[in-house]
Design a protein around this motif. Structure first.
Motif, PDB file in Angstrom:
ATOM      1  N   PHE A 147       0.862  -1.187   0.000  1.00 26.97           N
ATOM      2  CA  PHE A 147       0.000   0.000   0.000  1.00 26.97           C
ATOM      3  C   PHE A 147       0.891   1.228   0.000  1.00 26.97           C
ATOM      4  O   PHE A 147       1.821   1.336   0.805  1.00 26.97           O
ATOM      5  N   THR A 148       0.620   2.154  -0.899  1.00 31.52           N
ATOM      6  CA  THR A 148       1.382   3.389  -0.978  1.00 31.52           C
ATOM      7  C   THR A 148       0.417   4.569  -1.041  1.00 31.52           C
ATOM      8  O   THR A 148      -0.686   4.463  -1.594  1.00 31.52           O
ATOM      9  N   ALA A 207      -3.177   7.243  -3.956  1.00 37.67           N
ATOM     10  CA  ALA A 207      -3.129   6.047  -3.113  1.00 37.67           C
ATOM     11  C   ALA A 207      -3.317   4.814  -3.988  1.00 37.67           C
ATOM     12  O   ALA A 207      -4.130   4.832  -4.927  1.00 37.67           O
ATOM     13  N   ASP A 208      -2.556   3.740  -3.682  1.00 40.11           N
ATOM     14  CA  ASP A 208      -2.633   2.498  -4.442  1.00 40.11           C
ATOM     15  C   ASP A 208      -2.478   1.308  -3.506  1.00 40.11           C
ATOM     16  O   ASP A 208      -1.676   1.348  -2.559  1.00 40.11           O
ATOM     17  N   TYR A 209      -3.234   0.257  -3.811  1.00 39.47           N
ATOM     18  CA  TYR A 209      -3.105  -1.011  -3.074  1.00 39.47           C
ATOM     19  C   TYR A 209      -3.007  -2.139  -4.098  1.00 39.47           C
ATOM     20  O   TYR A 209      -3.838  -2.244  -5.014  1.00 39.47           O
ATOM     21  N   PHE A 224      -6.938   8.880  -7.077  1.00 37.31           N
ATOM     22  CA  PHE A 224      -6.152  10.114  -7.084  1.00 37.31           C
ATOM     23  C   PHE A 224      -7.087  11.309  -7.017  1.00 37.31           C
ATOM     24  O   PHE A 224      -8.273  11.237  -7.349  1.00 37.31           O
ATOM     25  N   TYR A 225      -6.523  12.420  -6.560  1.00 34.91           N
ATOM     26  CA  TYR A 225      -7.211  13.712  -6.580  1.00 34.91           C
ATOM     27  C   TYR A 225      -6.155  14.754  -6.923  1.00 34.91           C
ATOM     28  O   TYR A 225      -5.149  14.880  -6.215  1.00 34.91           O
ATOM     29  N   THR A 226      -6.375  15.484  -8.004  1.00 38.85           N
ATOM     30  CA  THR A 226      -5.369  16.415  -8.517  1.00 38.85           C
ATOM     31  C   THR A 226      -5.968  17.798  -8.718  1.00 38.85           C
ATOM     32  O   THR A 226      -7.080  17.929  -9.242  1.00 38.85           O
ATOM     33  N   ARG A 238     -10.379  13.888 -10.430  1.00 41.54           N
ATOM     34  CA  ARG A 238     -10.337  12.805  -9.451  1.00 41.54           C
ATOM     35  C   ARG A 238     -10.695  11.522 -10.169  1.00 41.54           C
ATOM     36  O   ARG A 238     -11.375  11.537 -11.206  1.00 41.54           O
ATOM     37  N   GLY A 239     -10.235  10.425  -9.636  1.00 45.76           N
ATOM     38  CA  GLY A 239     -10.515   9.176 -10.319  1.00 45.76           C
ATOM     39  C   GLY A 239     -10.222   7.961  -9.468  1.00 45.76           C
ATOM     40  O   GLY A 239      -9.498   8.030  -8.466  1.00 45.76           O
ATOM     41  N   LEU A 240     -10.807   6.846  -9.868  1.00 46.08           N
ATOM     42  CA  LEU A 240     -10.598   5.543  -9.252  1.00 46.08           C
ATOM     43  C   LEU A 240     -10.292   4.543 -10.353  1.00 46.08           C
ATOM     44  O   LEU A 240     -10.788   4.667 -11.482  1.00 46.08           O
ATOM     45  N   SER A 241      -9.487   3.550 -10.039  1.00 39.93           N
ATOM     46  CA  SER A 241      -9.170   2.519 -11.025  1.00 39.93           C
ATOM     47  C   SER A 241      -8.963   1.187 -10.313  1.00 39.93           C
ATOM     48  O   SER A 241      -8.554   1.143  -9.150  1.00 39.93           O
TER      49      SER A 241
END
Length: 267
Positions: A147-148, A207-209, A224-226, A238-241
């Motif tokens: 997790f980062t 953030a990534d897992y 992410f949120y930019t 903003r986005g999710l993947s």
């Protein structure tokens, strides 16, 4: 007693019919860091100077110089202090940013916390020409997962962001080399900026897992949120993947889902 790293980079960016402006860049980076003899107190001197020239004759400069001193409190905690200077010349459509607006001192303090060999947190509060902000970089690794999370604030531009997007990754999330990276799925950045020659300040939370389930399956979820702070406007995205990859002896299967929302133009 000290390690010196010098690097010179020259790159060019060409566009076809997308409306972008061709450009070239020359960049010099240096880093002088204390050696292993500095155990209780360590230090570093780093700097970067980049000049970008565009086809129409305009140019911009992104330059920063930073000194850091660290004090080891114990085996798990180190305190850090920062001081430096930025010397930028932003290129903007309206020229609202001049050299004075984008120059200034850099100062702040933070810590490096390593509670275990698998967990690291670097955090700092730093003042720069665009304000005082929190920065952090967190990483926690387990045998089959990682997790980062990070929060950064950096002056940049469209061409520099695009050049950092690697279509193929030579290593996986765990740092292991990929035998045939060209057979991996192409990396598509869902947070790609709009094409422009403007310089801006990018604020990004990421953030990534990643979970390695068995020998063949890898699952990943991230978000992410930019905020891109231009001279006269602000753009947010903003986005999710999520993705799943199954590696087989002679081929691989991939599935991916992405969601992204932008403002002022929602999509």
């Amino acid at each position: 007693y000290a390690d010196l790293n010098l690097r010179y980079t020259h790159d060019r960016v060409w566009y076809d019919s997308t409306g972008g402006e061709d450009s070239q860049s020359n960049r010099v980076n240096f880093a002088l860091t204390s050696g292993r003899h500095f155990n209780l107190v360590d230090w570093s001197l780093t700097g970067s100077y980049q000049r970008i020239e565009y086809q129409a004759g305009d140019h911009s400069i992104l330059a920063n110089y930073l000194a850091r001193a660290g004090y080891r409190v114990n085996r798990k905690l180190r305190m850090n202090a920062y001081v430096g200077w930025e010397d930028n010349n932003f290129l903007t459509l309206s020229n609202a940013f001049n050299a004075t607006d984008t120059d200034g001192g850099v100062y702040g303090a933070g810590l490096t916390w390593t509670p275990s060999p698998r967990t690291t947190l670097d955090a700092a509060v730093v003042h720069r020409f665009f304000g005082t902000n929190l920065y952090f970089d967190y990483s926690h690794r387990r045998k089959r997962s990682i997790f980062t999370a990070s929060l950064t604030h950096e002056p940049t531009n469209n061409r520099n962001e695009l050049l950092t997007d690697e279509p193929f990754t030579p290593t996986d999330e765990f740092g292991n080399p990929i035998e045939r990276p060209e057979e991996e799925p192409v990396n598509i950045n869902p947070d790609a900026p709009v094409i422009t020659t403007d310089d801006y300040v990018r604020h990004r939370l990421n953030a990534d897992y990643t979970l390695q389930a068995g020998r063949r399956d890898t699952f990943r979820v991230g978000g992410f949120y930019t905020i891109r702070d231009y001279d006269l406007a602000e753009a947010t995205s903003r986005g999710l993947s999520s993705s799943w990859t199954q590696s087989l002896p002679s081929t691989s299967c991939n599935a991916r889902i992405d969601w992204r929302k932008q403002r002022p133009d929602d999509s």
